[in-house]
Write a protein that holds these residues in place. Structure first.
Motif, short mmCIF file in Angstrom:
data_model
loop_
_atom_site.label_atom_id
_atom_site.label_comp_id
_atom_site.label_asym_id
_atom_site.label_seq_id
_atom_site.Cartn_x
_atom_site.Cartn_y
_atom_site.Cartn_z
N ALA A 94 0.83 -1.21 0.00
CA ALA A 94 0.00 0.00 0.00
C ALA A 94 0.86 1.26 0.00
O ALA A 94 0.56 2.24 -0.70
CB ALA A 94 -0.93 -0.01 1.21
N ILE A 95 1.94 1.25 0.79
CA ILE A 95 2.84 2.40 0.84
C ILE A 95 3.52 2.61 -0.51
O ILE A 95 3.65 3.74 -0.99
CB ILE A 95 3.88 2.20 1.97
CG1 ILE A 95 3.20 2.22 3.33
CG2 ILE A 95 4.96 3.28 1.90
CD1 ILE A 95 4.08 1.74 4.46
N PHE A 96 3.94 1.52 -1.13
CA PHE A 96 4.57 1.62 -2.43
C PHE A 96 3.61 2.22 -3.46
O PHE A 96 3.98 3.12 -4.24
CB PHE A 96 5.04 0.24 -2.91
CG PHE A 96 5.46 0.21 -4.35
CD1 PHE A 96 6.70 0.70 -4.73
CD2 PHE A 96 4.61 -0.28 -5.34
CE1 PHE A 96 7.09 0.70 -6.06
CE2 PHE A 96 5.00 -0.30 -6.66
CZ PHE A 96 6.24 0.20 -7.03
N LEU A 392 -4.59 8.23 -8.80
CA LEU A 392 -3.88 8.91 -7.71
C LEU A 392 -4.77 9.06 -6.49
O LEU A 392 -4.34 8.85 -5.36
CB LEU A 392 -3.40 10.29 -8.19
CG LEU A 392 -2.69 11.15 -7.14
CD1 LEU A 392 -1.43 10.46 -6.64
CD2 LEU A 392 -2.37 12.52 -7.70
N SER A 393 -6.05 9.43 -6.71
CA SER A 393 -6.94 9.63 -5.58
C SER A 393 -7.23 8.31 -4.86
O SER A 393 -7.34 8.27 -3.63
CB SER A 393 -8.26 10.26 -6.05
OG SER A 393 -8.90 9.43 -7.00
N VAL A 394 -7.31 7.22 -5.63
CA VAL A 394 -7.60 5.92 -5.02
C VAL A 394 -6.40 5.42 -4.21
O VAL A 394 -6.55 5.03 -3.05
CB VAL A 394 -7.98 4.88 -6.10
CG1 VAL A 394 -8.05 3.49 -5.50
CG2 VAL A 394 -9.31 5.25 -6.74
N VAL A 395 -5.20 5.45 -4.80
CA VAL A 395 -4.03 4.99 -4.05
C VAL A 395 -3.70 5.94 -2.91
O VAL A 395 -3.19 5.54 -1.87
CB VAL A 395 -2.80 4.81 -4.98
CG1 VAL A 395 -3.08 3.79 -6.06
CG2 VAL A 395 -2.36 6.13 -5.60
N GLY A 399 -3.12 4.28 0.55
CA GLY A 399 -1.75 4.38 1.06
C GLY A 399 -1.52 5.61 1.92
O GLY A 399 -0.87 5.54 2.97
N GLY A 400 -2.05 6.78 1.49
CA GLY A 400 -1.84 8.01 2.25
C GLY A 400 -2.45 7.94 3.63
O GLY A 400 -1.84 8.35 4.62
N VAL A 401 -3.67 7.42 3.73
CA VAL A 401 -4.33 7.31 5.02
C VAL A 401 -3.63 6.27 5.90
O VAL A 401 -3.49 6.45 7.11
CB VAL A 401 -5.82 6.95 4.82
CG1 VAL A 401 -6.48 6.60 6.14
CG2 VAL A 401 -6.55 8.12 4.17
N LEU A 402 -3.18 5.16 5.28
CA LEU A 402 -2.44 4.16 6.05
C LEU A 402 -1.18 4.76 6.66
O LEU A 402 -0.87 4.54 7.84
CB LEU A 402 -2.08 2.98 5.16
CG LEU A 402 -3.16 1.93 4.89
CD1 LEU A 402 -2.70 0.96 3.83
CD2 LEU A 402 -3.51 1.19 6.16
N ILE A 403 -0.43 5.52 5.85
CA ILE A 403 0.82 6.11 6.31
C ILE A 403 0.59 7.12 7.42
O ILE A 403 1.33 7.16 8.42
CB ILE A 403 1.55 6.78 5.13
CG1 ILE A 403 2.05 5.73 4.14
CG2 ILE A 403 2.72 7.64 5.61
CD1 ILE A 403 2.56 6.31 2.84
#
Length: 470
Positions: A94-96, A392-395, A399-403
């Protein structure tokens, strides 16, 4: 103190603050005024400051988790392996996706903006876009082969100058328009200003993702790793200073940008202004800023890719080893059946201890070929795409929220106020004087971690919904 135990040199507080600010502030800053349009000034301000506080807590918790592993080894992968080992590879994927997606969007934005600054008249729009995307490699490729974030401190300073210019440009445009009673702006670009009335629930949910993701900082572990004398106090000071500056810039840009155009404001405020030398310079600096930010996004993407590669390689090796063991020593199965659970537990603890002592291997040859592969892929994808907003909005929403929220919250809930003897041993071994910090025993901070998880899952749901169901 022996030579091997001497405090290693590293990044200064100033360069760490600069890299943190530059990692977080990107082209998304220019979309924040639009959030005030949909949310109103009052609600937009509340969400903006709440997101800043939540991200600050997440960054502080990330800094604290570095005290449970050997200095220089803290990454999302190693901390996740220590706390939730079965999920470490999933989180790294997810981060990647998040960091790699943002990096590609920077190249796409370069191809979209540069023809507005200087278009080659004899070429088509597609040729202009392709030319500027390819020429951007002159800046991005050499920077992507640098091994440390601190090596990018001078490029980060250039990016901060670009950010300052864009912010001042927005302030100056508002001041000039105010002095002209807004007569200098075309009537179709002027709308009413709402201080307390949002456009509606769905528009607010849609721009919630813009504000939440604007604060994402995937490089916190790298910044802490490279910091000179990385005590909890120094790490927290970096967070306070960085987030204070970032929030001030975000709020002022959002407020003055929205006050200039009101509800006629479009998505990217830099496209609302007319064409003149100052605006063209602003667009050029925006392109320079995103190109210099590209290596900052590729850095964590490359680390996560290496972690994923290492995990799958290690998994395949163990599978091969177990297969050979069954073939060569089948009689051992009966002797170990009764103690299988203990052996499994010992293997997991050994794996955690190993990762606590030693970073995931990243030899020079692998560093180079992963960098080459990611660069080639990012440019091929950027060239083939006309728009990257949906992906971009989906990842970003995942990933952004996870980080920013979910992972720090999960880490903090597991590590703070812990009674686990293994985790306490790791803190005692690697925490230094910081192991006596009251923050590690703070029940309030641990409750904040639960709040981060809930807020993160809520934000992820809202961001995904607004991205997929417009």
């Amino acid at each position: 103190m022996s030579h091997t135990e001497q405090e290693p040199k590293g990044a200064t507080m100033t360069s760490s603050v600069v890299n943190t600010i530059n990692t977080i502030i990107g082209s998304g800053m220019l979309v924040l005024p639009y959030a005030f349009k949909t949310d109103s000034i009052f609600l937009g301000t509340i969400i903006l400051f709440f997101a800043a506080a939540a991200n600050s807590i997440g960054l502080i918790i990330q800094g604290m988790t570095t005290k449970f592993v050997h200095r220089g080894t803290a990454t999302f992968f190693t901390i996740c392996t220590l706390t939730y080992p079965r999920l470490s590879t999933l989180f790294d994927i997810a981060i990647f996706m998040q960091c790699f997606g943002v990096a590609i969007s920077y190249i796409v934005l370069t191809g979209d903006l540069m023809p507005l600054v200087f278009s080659i008249s004899d070429w088509s729009e597609t040729q202009n876009r392709l030319f500027y995307i390819l020429i951007s490699t002159v800046i991005t490729v050499p920077l992507c082969f640098l091994h440390k974030l601190d090596s990018l401190r001078y490029t980060s300073v250039v990016s901060l100058i670009a950010i300052a210019y864009l912010a001042i440009l927005i302030y100056a445009q508002f001041g000039y328009s105010l002095s002209q009673n807004f007569q200098n702006i075309p009537p179709e670009n002027i709308g009413p200003v709402f201080y307390f009335t949002p456009e509606g629930i769905k528009p607010v949910f849609k721009t919630l993702g813009v504000i939440v993701l604007a604060y994402t900082c995937p490089n916190q572990y790298s910044i802490v790793t490279e910091l000179q004398n990385p005590t909890i106090h120094r790490i927290n000071r970096i967070v306070y200073l960085s987030m204070g500056v970032i929030t001030a810039i975000f709020f002022s840009v959002s407020f003055f940008g929205y006050m200039t155009f009101g509800n006629a404001l479009g998505g990217n405020i830099i496209l609302m202004y007319g064409d003149n030398i100052y605006i063209s310079l602003g667009r050029l600096l925006l392109v320079l800023m995103v190109l210099l930010s590209f290596p900052l996004m590729l850095y964590p993407a490359r680390s996560s890719f290496n972690n994923i590669y290492f995990a799958f390689k290690d998994y395949l090796w163990h599978k091969w080893h177990q297969f050979n063991s069954r073939e060569t020593a089948p009689l051992l199965q009966n002797n170990t059946a009764s103690g299988n659970s203990d052996n499994t537990e010992n293997c997991e603890v050994f794996a955690e201890d190993k990762l606590g002592e030693k970073a995931v291997p990243f030899p020079e040859f692998r560093f180079r070929w992963i960098t080459v592969v990611l660069l080639v892929l990012s440019y091929l994808i950027a060239i083939s795409l006309d728009s990257f907003e949906l992906i971009l909005s989906v990842v970003g929403a995942t990933g952004g929220v996870l980080i920013s929220y979910v992972l720090p919250g999960c880490y903090g809930y597991k590590l703070l106020c812990t009674e686990d003897p293994h985790l306490l041993k790791m803190l005692d071994k690697h925490g230094g004087e910081d192991k006596f910090s009251k923050l590690f025993k703070s029940t309030i901070l641990r409750k904040c971690c639960i709040g981060l998880i809930i807020w993160g899952l809520f934000s992820m749901t809202i961001c995904l919904y607004s991205s997929l169901f417009e």
